[in-house]
Design a protein around this motif. Structure first.
Motif, PDB file in Angstrom:
ATOM      1  N   LEU A  80       0.785  -1.241   0.000  1.00  0.00           N
ATOM      2  CA  LEU A  80       0.000   0.000   0.000  1.00  0.00           C
ATOM      3  C   LEU A  80       0.815   1.288   0.000  1.00  0.00           C
ATOM      4  N   ALA A  81       2.096   1.241   0.271  1.00  0.00           N
ATOM      5  CA  ALA A  81       2.864   2.471   0.529  1.00  0.00           C
ATOM      6  C   ALA A  81       2.775   3.487  -0.599  1.00  0.00           C
ATOM      7  N   LEU A  82       2.758   3.036  -1.849  1.00  0.00           N
ATOM      8  CA  LEU A  82       2.706   3.975  -2.973  1.00  0.00           C
ATOM      9  C   LEU A  82       1.461   4.853  -2.895  1.00  0.00           C
ATOM     10  N   GLU A  83       0.378   4.313  -2.382  1.00  0.00           N
ATOM     11  CA  GLU A  83      -0.863   5.088  -2.275  1.00  0.00           C
ATOM     12  C   GLU A  83      -0.775   6.166  -1.191  1.00  0.00           C
ATOM     13  N   PHE A  84       0.116   5.976  -0.234  1.00  0.00           N
ATOM     14  CA  PHE A  84       0.260   6.951   0.855  1.00  0.00           C
ATOM     15  C   PHE A  84       1.062   8.179   0.438  1.00  0.00           C
ATOM     16  N   LEU A  85       1.675   8.139  -0.745  1.00  0.00           N
ATOM     17  CA  LEU A  85       2.484   9.280  -1.177  1.00  0.00           C
ATOM     18  C   LEU A  85       1.652  10.543  -1.360  1.00  0.00           C
ATOM     19  N   ASP A  86       0.342  10.387  -1.570  1.00  0.00           N
ATOM     20  CA  ASP A  86      -0.485  11.593  -1.743  1.00  0.00           C
ATOM     21  C   ASP A  86      -0.556  12.420  -0.466  1.00  0.00           C
ATOM     22  N   ALA A  87      -0.147  11.838   0.662  1.00  0.00           N
ATOM     23  CA  ALA A  87      -0.158  12.584   1.930  1.00  0.00           C
ATOM     24  C   ALA A  87       0.852  13.729   1.915  1.00  0.00           C
ATOM     25  N   PHE A  88       1.807  13.698   0.982  1.00  0.00           N
ATOM     26  CA  PHE A  88       2.815  14.760   0.897  1.00  0.00           C
ATOM     27  C   PHE A  88       2.334  15.949   0.074  1.00  0.00           C
ATOM     28  N   ARG A  89       1.224  15.815  -0.631  1.00  0.00           N
ATOM     29  CA  ARG A  89       0.754  16.918  -1.476  1.00  0.00           C
ATOM     30  C   ARG A  89       0.383  18.129  -0.628  1.00  0.00           C
ATOM     31  N   GLY A  90       1.072  19.228  -0.872  1.00  0.00           N
ATOM     32  CA  GLY A  90       0.771  20.461  -0.156  1.00  0.00           C
ATOM     33  C   GLY A  90       0.936  20.345   1.340  1.00  0.00           C
ATOM     34  N   LEU A  91       1.879  19.506   1.770  1.00  0.00           N
ATOM     35  CA  LEU A  91       2.063  19.266   3.198  1.00  0.00           C
ATOM     36  C   LEU A  91       2.492  20.538   3.932  1.00  0.00           C
ATOM     37  N   LEU A  92       3.359  21.331   3.300  1.00  0.00           N
ATOM     38  CA  LEU A  92       3.836  22.591   3.896  1.00  0.00           C
ATOM     39  C   LEU A  92       3.292  23.752   3.091  1.00  0.00           C
ATOM     40  N   HIS A  93       2.857  24.786   3.793  1.00  0.00           N
ATOM     41  CA  HIS A  93       2.166  25.884   3.105  1.00  0.00           C
ATOM     42  C   HIS A  93       2.969  27.181   3.055  1.00  0.00           C
ATOM     43  N   GLN A  94       4.092  27.236   3.770  1.00  0.00           N
ATOM     44  CA  GLN A  94       4.878  28.449   3.734  1.00  0.00           C
ATOM     45  C   GLN A  94       5.810  28.448   2.517  1.00  0.00           C
ATOM     46  N   GLU A  95       6.411  29.597   2.258  1.00  0.00           N
ATOM     47  CA  GLU A  95       7.357  29.712   1.154  1.00  0.00           C
ATOM     48  C   GLU A  95       8.535  28.762   1.391  1.00  0.00           C
ATOM     49  N   PRO A  96       9.071  28.161   0.344  1.00  0.00           N
ATOM     50  CA  PRO A  96      10.255  27.299   0.512  1.00  0.00           C
ATOM     51  C   PRO A  96      11.413  28.094   1.085  1.00  0.00           C
ATOM     52  N   PRO A  97      12.208  27.485   1.962  1.00  0.00           N
ATOM     53  CA  PRO A  97      13.389  28.176   2.492  1.00  0.00           C
ATOM     54  C   PRO A  97      14.406  28.399   1.381  1.00  0.00           C
ATOM     55  N   THR A  98      15.275  29.331   1.638  1.00  0.00           N
ATOM     56  CA  THR A  98      16.287  29.661   0.629  1.00  0.00           C
ATOM     57  C   THR A  98      17.194  28.469   0.366  1.00  0.00           C
ATOM     58  N   ASP A  99      17.692  27.872   1.424  1.00  0.00           N
ATOM     59  CA  ASP A  99      18.560  26.706   1.283  1.00  0.00           C
ATOM     60  C   ASP A  99      17.735  25.440   1.499  1.00  0.00           C
ATOM     61  N   GLU A 100      17.280  24.888   0.416  1.00  0.00           N
ATOM     62  CA  GLU A 100      16.405  23.721   0.524  1.00  0.00           C
ATOM     63  C   GLU A 100      17.215  22.454   0.810  1.00  0.00           C
ATOM     64  N   ASN A 101      16.648  21.611   1.647  1.00  0.00           N
ATOM     65  CA  ASN A 101      17.230  20.319   1.971  1.00  0.00           C
ATOM     66  C   ASN A 101      16.099  19.301   1.924  1.00  0.00           C
ATOM     67  N   LEU A 102      15.595  19.066   0.728  1.00  0.00           N
ATOM     68  CA  LEU A 102      14.384  18.276   0.570  1.00  0.00           C
ATOM     69  C   LEU A 102      14.608  16.809   0.949  1.00  0.00           C
ATOM     70  N   PRO A 103      13.593  16.166   1.521  1.00  0.00           N
ATOM     71  CA  PRO A 103      13.738  14.784   1.990  1.00  0.00           C
ATOM     72  C   PRO A 103      13.944  13.788   0.854  1.00  0.00           C
ATOM     73  N   THR A 104      14.669  12.725   1.155  1.00  0.00           N
ATOM     74  CA  THR A 104      14.790  11.583   0.256  1.00  0.00           C
ATOM     75  C   THR A 104      13.788  10.530   0.704  1.00  0.00           C
ATOM     76  N   VAL A 105      12.951  10.080  -0.222  1.00  0.00           N
ATOM     77  CA  VAL A 105      11.910   9.101   0.092  1.00  0.00           C
ATOM     78  C   VAL A 105      12.335   7.736  -0.448  1.00  0.00           C
ATOM     79  N   HIS A 106      12.189   6.713   0.375  1.00  0.00           N
ATOM     80  CA  HIS A 106      12.422   5.323  -0.030  1.00  0.00           C
ATOM     81  C   HIS A 106      11.071   4.626   0.107  1.00  0.00           C
ATOM     82  N   CYS A 107      10.381   4.420  -0.999  1.00  0.00           N
ATOM     83  CA  CYS A 107       9.022   3.895  -0.968  1.00  0.00           C
ATOM     84  C   CYS A 107       8.968   2.533  -1.666  1.00  0.00           C
ATOM     85  N   TYR A 108       8.344   1.553  -1.009  1.00  0.00           N
ATOM     86  CA  TYR A 108       8.316   0.186  -1.519  1.00  0.00           C
ATOM     87  C   TYR A 108       6.966  -0.143  -2.139  1.00  0.00           C
TER      88      TYR A 108
END
Length: 430
Positions: free
Chosen positions: A319-347
């Protein structure tokens, strides 16, 4: 004289309650009469021809009870006469007479391999399996329908032939429950389901009947953990009893580990203490989507401003692939200047002819963002015929993670028809 090859007694065919005495018989095996002075050298040179059977000695007392000679027992399947004996030249150099002797050997149930016992008992022409997964003292089998009438005998044989196994269980249905466990039937031995296992230097304890554990994933656990560095943060969305979370914490990562199953949550906490990493792991007992939109969402803004990497592990392949939609619009503020975006390992599981493309397509659909050329796919293992377990690794796109104003509605409204089609594809692949 032709040696009588070992054949199991016909009366054991169809046996459902194990009678060990019924397997006893005496066979004739070829042997060499070897002087004791060269015995060790001869045995070493004949290692491919000597009898290899559990509990059966290769060297026995000479029939004439001479202290100067011993009999070296040979494999009757490979040595039937001197002409079939490839080591004749070596024997001459040791002064061994080129003459075959014959020895009456009593074989019992204890001298048989599990495959031999089961092949003799089960109906001819049907698959015979002695394969199992070892989880501590538990042997876990997946018996087929034609094997079920012999299930208790099979369980007893597996326990007898594998030291340390004191319980044999059979999986009674597929893993389709909310908590990823399955009903099991004890075939032989004690009904003690609390197992203790070691994996990649860590120790885990858990009730195997109430949590999910797969011993075939140890290499995959190690592969992902090796990508994590000291000071990183790991969000383990479907943590189970801790096979990703605990070694990551041992490496010096800060871990937030979650599992919906209360039993997994309890054993996760227990294993953190057992491996002395409880100060590095915060555990949660939430639904995966609630964990992403709760603790992960709360922690992420501050982490994105730092320099250490952030990893999100999603090991629920059904089921994990279906849970990826939980990341849509998760954060609502402006992106920080120095982005350090997460690495996702999804099975995910795939039955598609092109599993790499399939899982990327389904992950893209759940995210509402194309991942082609922006991710890597790793083959984990073949789960069943035409069913593979895959891992999609990608940097979470900022276009998915951040949403502002009218952008927030676009992923949830516009792609709705496509998403429904994607979900249908997902379920057909499970």
């Amino acid at each position: 004289m032709e040696p009588k090859l070992y054949r199991l007694p016909l009366e054991v065919r169809g046996m459902t309650s194990l009678d060990k005495e019924a397997f006893t018989q005496t066979i004739t095996v070829p042997a060499l009469r070897v002087p004791t002075g060269v015995l060790n050298k001869v045995v070493k040179s004949l290692k491919k021809s000597t009898i290899q059977r559990p509990g059966v000695p290769r060297v026995v007392q000479d029939k004439e009870e001479s202290s100067d000679f011993r009999l070296v027992l040979l494999d009757p399947h490979s040595v039937s006469s001197l002409s079939s004996f490839s080591e004749a030249e070596a024997l001459r150099s040791f002064g061994v007479a080129e003459e075959l002797h014959y020895y009456e050997l009593r074989l019992t149930y204890d001298n048989l391999k599990s495959e031999e016992v089961l092949e003799a008992v089960l109906p001819q022409g049907q698959d015979v399996t002695s394969a199992f997964s070892r989880v501590g003292h538990i042997a876990h089998m997946n018996l087929r329908d034609h094997q079920l009438p012999y299930k208790n005998l099979i369980g007893q044989v597996i326990m007898d032939k594998n030291p340390g196994v004191t319980c044999v269980v059979n999986k009674m249905n597929i893993i389709d429950s909310t908590y990823r466990n399955f009903k099991m039937e004890v075939l032989a031995g004690e009904e003690n389901m609390v197992a203790k296992v070691k994996e990649n230097g860590m120790t885990y304890e858990f009730d195997f009947s109430r949590v999910y554990w797969n011993p075939r994933l140890s290499t995959e656990h190690q592969r992902v953990v090796q990508l994590i560095k000291r000071g990183d943060t790991v969000f383990d969305v479907f943590a189970g009893v801790g096979p990703f979370a605990i070694p990551a914490a041992r490496l010096g990562a800060s871990v937030l580990a979650n599992d919906l199953n209360p039993e997994s949550y309890r054993w996760l906490q227990h294993n953190c203490k057992l491996n002395k990493v409880e100060s590095k792991v915060r555990s949660f007992n939430l639904d995966g989507r609630a964990f992403i939109q709760g603790p992960l969402k709360q922690e992420l803004p501050a982490l994105l401003k730092g320099k250490a990497s952030v990893h999100v592990v999603m090991n629920l392949p059904a089921l994990a692939l279906e849970f990826l939609d939980a990341f849509r619009g998760l954060l609502h503020q402006e992106p920080p200047t120095d982005e350090n975006l997460p690495t996702v390992h999804c099975y995910g599981f795939s039955k598609d002819n092109d599993p790499d493309t399939d899982v990327v397509k389904r992950a893209s659909c759940s995210l509402g963002f194309p991942l082609e050329d922006r991710c890597s796919v790793h083959f984990v293992r073949n789960v069943a015929p035409n069913k593979d377990m895959m891992c999609v690794r990608f940097t979470l796109p900022k276009e998915v993670l951040y949403c502002r104003g009218d952008e927030h509605t676009e992923p949830s409204e516009e792609p709705a028809p496509k998403r429904q089609k994607c979900e249908e594809t997902t379920y057909s692949s499970l």
